[in-house]
Design a protein around this motif. Structure first.
Motif, mmCIF file in Angstrom:
data_model
loop_
_atom_site.group_PDB
_atom_site.id
_atom_site.type_symbol
_atom_site.label_atom_id
_atom_site.label_comp_id
_atom_site.label_asym_id
_atom_site.label_seq_id
_atom_site.Cartn_x
_atom_site.Cartn_y
_atom_site.Cartn_z
ATOM 1 N N GLN A 26 26.424 146.049 40.641
ATOM 2 C CA GLN A 26 26.318 145.081 39.787
ATOM 3 C C GLN A 26 28.061 144.320 40.349
ATOM 4 N N ALA A 27 28.728 144.877 40.357
ATOM 5 C CA ALA A 27 30.144 144.663 40.956
ATOM 6 C C ALA A 27 29.392 143.367 42.574
ATOM 7 N N SER A 29 27.039 141.790 43.164
ATOM 8 C CA SER A 29 26.662 140.968 42.504
ATOM 9 C C SER A 29 27.915 139.829 41.619
ATOM 10 N N ASP A 30 28.458 140.220 40.559
ATOM 11 C CA ASP A 30 29.953 139.867 40.531
ATOM 12 C C ASP A 30 30.736 139.177 41.458
ATOM 13 N N LEU A 31 30.790 139.546 42.584
ATOM 14 C CA LEU A 31 31.392 139.068 43.890
ATOM 15 C C LEU A 31 30.352 137.562 44.436
ATOM 16 N N ALA A 33 28.991 135.499 43.063
ATOM 17 C CA ALA A 33 28.937 135.358 42.479
ATOM 18 C C ALA A 33 30.229 134.138 42.357
ATOM 19 N N THR A 34 31.355 134.623 42.957
ATOM 20 C CA THR A 34 32.297 133.697 42.972
ATOM 21 C C THR A 34 32.862 133.433 44.716
ATOM 22 N N SER A 35 32.185 134.300 45.328
ATOM 23 C CA SER A 35 33.415 134.319 46.542
ATOM 24 C C SER A 35 32.586 133.633 47.491
#
Length: 90
Positions: A26-27, A29-31, A33-35
């Motif tokens: 999850q972490a 996937s979040d990264l 999406a933004t990096s």
């Protein structure tokens, strides 16, 4: 998760984030999406894995023999040409 930790996880777990443990997945996937850096790291890791899993490049038949024959030929010519050079007036 920051990019350094993400890169470390890629090195240890591989670039397929879907195979990572749930909390890291999850972490990651979040990264992703933004990096753009994280996306680049996954892409590079995928290219490396694909390159390493592709069949090895094979030399043409007889290449090693031709190289050795040429090396022997050149080695046997060197003393004669070196001696001729030594006797040339400078």
């Amino acid at each position: 998760m920051d990019v350094r930790e993400f890169e470390d996880l890629i090195d240890r777990l591989g670039e397929d984030v879907s195979q990572w443990p749930a909390e890291q997945r999850q972490a990651a996937s979040d990264l992703l999406a933004t990096s753009s850096e994280a996306v680049r790291l996954v892409s590079e890791a995928r290219l490396v894995r694909e390159a390493l899993s592709s069949p090895p490049v094979r030399a043409p038949a007889g290449l090693a023999g031709r190289i050795l024959a040429e090396a022997k030929r050149l080695t046997s010519e060197e003393p004669a040409s070196a001696a001729a050079d030594a006797h040339q007036p400078g």
